[in-house]
Scaffold this motif. Structure first.
Motif, mmCIF file in Angstrom:
data_model
loop_
_atom_site.group_PDB
_atom_site.id
_atom_site.type_symbol
_atom_site.label_atom_id
_atom_site.label_comp_id
_atom_site.label_asym_id
_atom_site.label_seq_id
_atom_site.Cartn_x
_atom_site.Cartn_y
_atom_site.Cartn_z
ATOM 1 N N ARG A 76 43.923 40.919 38.928
ATOM 2 C CA ARG A 76 43.506 42.041 39.764
ATOM 3 C C ARG A 76 44.130 43.382 39.389
ATOM 4 N N ALA A 77 45.250 43.349 38.671
ATOM 5 C CA ALA A 77 45.922 44.608 38.332
ATOM 6 C C ALA A 77 46.491 44.612 36.923
ATOM 7 N N GLN A 109 53.505 55.213 46.824
ATOM 8 C CA GLN A 109 52.088 55.121 47.132
ATOM 9 C C GLN A 109 51.729 53.638 47.258
ATOM 10 N N LEU A 110 50.871 53.313 48.196
ATOM 11 C CA LEU A 110 50.484 51.918 48.414
ATOM 12 C C LEU A 110 49.006 51.736 48.103
ATOM 13 N N PHE A 111 48.736 50.808 47.208
ATOM 14 C CA PHE A 111 47.368 50.456 46.847
ATOM 15 C C PHE A 111 47.152 48.958 47.041
ATOM 16 N N LEU A 112 45.933 48.587 47.362
ATOM 17 C CA LEU A 112 45.545 47.188 47.459
ATOM 18 C C LEU A 112 44.643 46.858 46.277
ATOM 19 N N PHE A 113 44.927 45.754 45.585
ATOM 20 C CA PHE A 113 44.048 45.381 44.485
ATOM 21 C C PHE A 113 42.847 44.597 44.994
ATOM 22 N N GLU A 114 41.835 44.495 44.150
ATOM 23 C CA GLU A 114 40.568 43.917 44.586
ATOM 24 C C GLU A 114 40.670 42.404 44.742
ATOM 25 N N PRO A 115 40.298 41.863 45.906
ATOM 26 C CA PRO A 115 40.318 40.412 46.107
ATOM 27 C C PRO A 115 39.110 39.744 45.476
ATOM 28 N N HIS A 116 39.132 38.432 45.453
ATOM 29 C CA HIS A 116 38.057 37.670 44.821
ATOM 30 C C HIS A 116 36.721 37.874 45.539
ATOM 31 N N GLN A 117 36.763 38.002 46.855
ATOM 32 C CA GLN A 117 35.551 38.207 47.651
ATOM 33 C C GLN A 117 35.709 39.523 48.420
ATOM 34 N N CYS A 143 36.868 40.840 52.716
ATOM 35 C CA CYS A 143 38.322 41.042 52.795
ATOM 36 C C CYS A 143 38.720 42.463 53.184
ATOM 37 N N ASN A 144 37.821 43.191 53.844
ATOM 38 C CA ASN A 144 38.124 44.570 54.262
ATOM 39 C C ASN A 144 38.478 45.465 53.079
ATOM 40 N N PHE A 145 37.894 45.187 51.921
ATOM 41 C CA PHE A 145 38.221 45.978 50.732
ATOM 42 C C PHE A 145 37.147 47.033 50.488
ATOM 43 N N MET A 146 37.590 48.273 50.435
ATOM 44 C CA MET A 146 36.711 49.394 50.113
ATOM 45 C C MET A 146 37.344 50.179 48.969
ATOM 46 N N PRO A 147 36.806 50.084 47.774
ATOM 47 C CA PRO A 147 37.449 50.767 46.639
ATOM 48 C C PRO A 147 37.466 52.277 46.823
ATOM 49 N N THR A 148 38.630 52.853 46.614
ATOM 50 C CA THR A 148 38.791 54.308 46.649
ATOM 51 C C THR A 148 39.226 54.853 45.294
ATOM 52 N N GLN A 170 35.569 49.215 30.773
ATOM 53 C CA GLN A 170 36.164 48.257 31.710
ATOM 54 C C GLN A 170 37.023 49.033 32.708
ATOM 55 N N ALA A 171 37.025 48.570 33.955
ATOM 56 C CA ALA A 171 37.805 49.249 34.991
ATOM 57 C C ALA A 171 38.281 48.243 36.024
ATOM 58 N N GLU A 172 39.284 48.639 36.786
ATOM 59 C CA GLU A 172 39.756 47.867 37.935
ATOM 60 C C GLU A 172 39.653 48.742 39.178
ATOM 61 N N ALA A 173 39.389 48.113 40.303
ATOM 62 C CA ALA A 173 39.224 48.830 41.564
ATOM 63 C C ALA A 173 40.416 48.611 42.482
ATOM 64 N N PHE A 174 40.790 49.679 43.195
ATOM 65 C CA PHE A 174 41.906 49.628 44.136
ATOM 66 C C PHE A 174 41.543 50.402 45.396
#
Length: 237
Positions: free
Chosen positions: A18-19, A154-162, A166-171, A222-226
């Protein structure tokens, strides 16, 4: 100034899926990265290893530790395991203080962890709440003169599998094109969960599509979302 990024996962492989790209990118730009695993995921995250009928908990931990050290090294990061047990991961006062001390010791500029919800993994939300609370303690939630404190990371959440569940909204999208081969090499070390390698390689391409549309930068492959949690403070928009 070198950026310090700390990624704290519930299990020893969470960081790489995820990161891993964001870690490698930070190091490529001159930063320092530390990966922390609250547990090895020895009970619930090591399916391939448990196919050996003579397998033991301690041997699974040993293998998982070696995998995580090798994967982190591919990304240019150090690895630290707290070995607090998994499925269920349980965090009491002593465990919370330990995580807060780990954050104080590394003093990250950026801290990354799980989302607060995951209907398919009971350990991930526990890790989120523990890291979130430990961050507040490490950053001085209390009388500062009574506690060693660090500058609030700074606090970031990495993208979960689903993500949708999982209340994930990429910013934030991180362009990991230049370091994607390092992420692939790191993922390849995680043989206990080899089935996830293809999934997260494909996910990086999906998120790159979103990043290209959001930025207009056609070079992102390629990119990752947080998801950013703490507001950004700027002098102007």
């Amino acid at each position: 100034m070198s950026r310090r990024i700390q990624v704290i996962g519930a299990h020893s492989a969470d960081f790489v899926w995820r990161a891993g790209g964001a870690i490698a990118k930070a190091v490529e730009l001159g930063g320092i990265a530390e990966v922390v695993a609250i547990s090895y995921g020895e009970r619930g995250e090591s399916g391939e290893l448990w196919k050996d009928e003579n397998q033991t908990i301690e041997n699974v931990k040993r293998i998982r530790h070696a995998e995580a050290v090798a994967a982190a090294a591919e990304l240019g990061a150090s690895f630290r395991a707290l070995d607090l047990g998994d499925y269920p991961l349980q965090i009491g006062a002593s465990e919370l203080n330990l995580i807060a001390d780990v954050i104080r010791e590394f003093a990250p500029d950026v801290l990354v962890t799980h989302t607060d919800t995951d209907p398919f993994n009971p350990d991930h939300p526990v890790a989120h709440h523990a890291v979130d609370r430990a961050r507040s303690l490490a950053a001085g939630a209390g009388v500062q003169s009574a506690f060693k404190t660090v500058r609030p990371p700074q606090l970031f959440l990495f993208e979960p599998h689903q993500p949708e569940l999982c209340n994930f909204m990429p910013t934030t999208f991180v362009d990991i094109t230049s370091v994607f081969e390092k992420k692939q090499a790191a993922m390849a070390h995680m043989k206990a969960q080899g089935h996830l390698q293809t999934y997260y390689a494909e996910r990086a391409e999906h998120r790159a599509n979103h990043a290209r549309r959001a930025s207009g930068n056609s070079e992102v492959r390629q990119a990752e979302a947080f998801q950013r949690v703490i507001p950004q403070v700027v002098s102007e928009l």
